[in-house]
Design an enzyme around this catalytic site. Sequence first.
Site: not given
Length: 460
Positions: A366, A418, A430
């Site tokens: 990510c 994240h 993402h």
Amino acid sequence: MGKRALYLVLVTFFVTFFINQSTAQTERGWILFHKMLKQMDDLTIQDRVDVILALNDSLDDVLPVDYEWQSDEIDGIRSLIATGFSFDYPPEKIAAACKILFQSYKFGAIKREALNFLEVILSGELTARRLATLTRISAKLAGLGDDFRIPFLREITANDYPEENIAAASDFLLNAQNKHISLDRALVVAIVNLKQISDSRALKSELSAALNDLLRQRAKQDRLIRYTAIAGNFYNRFPSKDFLNDVTIEAVDKNWSKESFIHLLTTLEKAAKEQLDYESLYAKILQRIGSEHLLSDKEFKKICDNEFQIQKKKSIHRQQANANRQNVEPAHLNESEFSKKLRKIVDEYLGTPYLWGGNSKWGIDCSGFTQRVFSRLGISLPRVSHQQYRSGKKIPQDQLRPGDLVFFSNNYYNEVDHVGIYLGNGKFCHASCSKGVTISNFNKHYYQVHYVGAKRYFEL
């Protein structure tokens, strides 16, 4: 008729007479030889006479007239005589060998094992006592298999080692087998020490030390196999396999416990993911461990954790110093051009598989995805998500616009782990662990529950 011919006739007559007249004693004393030789069809009368005369000279003082032969003794004598003739040994040599074999029985020779030494017996290089010892050692080492037993027997047959030393060496081989040590190495150790050490006490001491050393080497080899398997679980998540192999070998050499080894790998893996200097961290951990003795798993873990936190703080300080030296104002870009360029770059990465620590279209995580996209836009970001969250301008959720980074937490401590790029209209892009680079609904309940905040790195 000449005298020699008459002599042969008389001997043959008496041999036949004794065989026919002694049916109740066919396996006693000298009668055995007469019967045995008569059954050897490939022998001439002359051969039989010559062997009988030679046996008479050789065994006269050791073989009782009424000696009762056992079946295995008969097999041994018969095999020895037959082998002697097949190798063209003279009768006197065969008779002398028979005497050695017969006397070895008195010294406790294992009769079936004696058949393994027929050629050596015929060569005349063994005494009866030595032959008895060899048969006992041969039987003792039967479980080793011929690949290891025969080379050892050849060595002790060809050399006049003391019986006590031979016994010590054979015990060493049996102990090595029982402890599952490589018999190839054990055999070499046994023979080398037999050659070099004559004192029995010193030999036993040296072989005992050698056995312990082989045990340590085997334990080390077993540990290397286990630890290599453990390290294999980190290969796909670690940037350098060679470095990981070095760590594994060090763990085996230093005899670290399995728990300590796993914790060290986990610590280094975490450092690599956060773009810390993991090699420097490892060197620091080694330095600390090297000054300690008999560390427990708890103490080992504490050293790893402390050094990791020190390395992490240093990295943060360096990043802050670099940020202070750079332009702290967000980059100014044209809104229309920015949105088009952003979406074009994002589309290039859609479908890229997720790879922890990855930073390319072959595989990406990510924070690697956001860093690469922003790098294409001329904006420099830190490598990992929680570091990216520490920089940039904080933006309320109701003021989000395309290009803002949105951060999430999936852990108990609500720490950022994240990140994605907001695209507008409730969508964000993402690198998902399950789907790779994808576009998701930002307003979905799951993301709203785990949402931490948003940051902006530019002004339009």
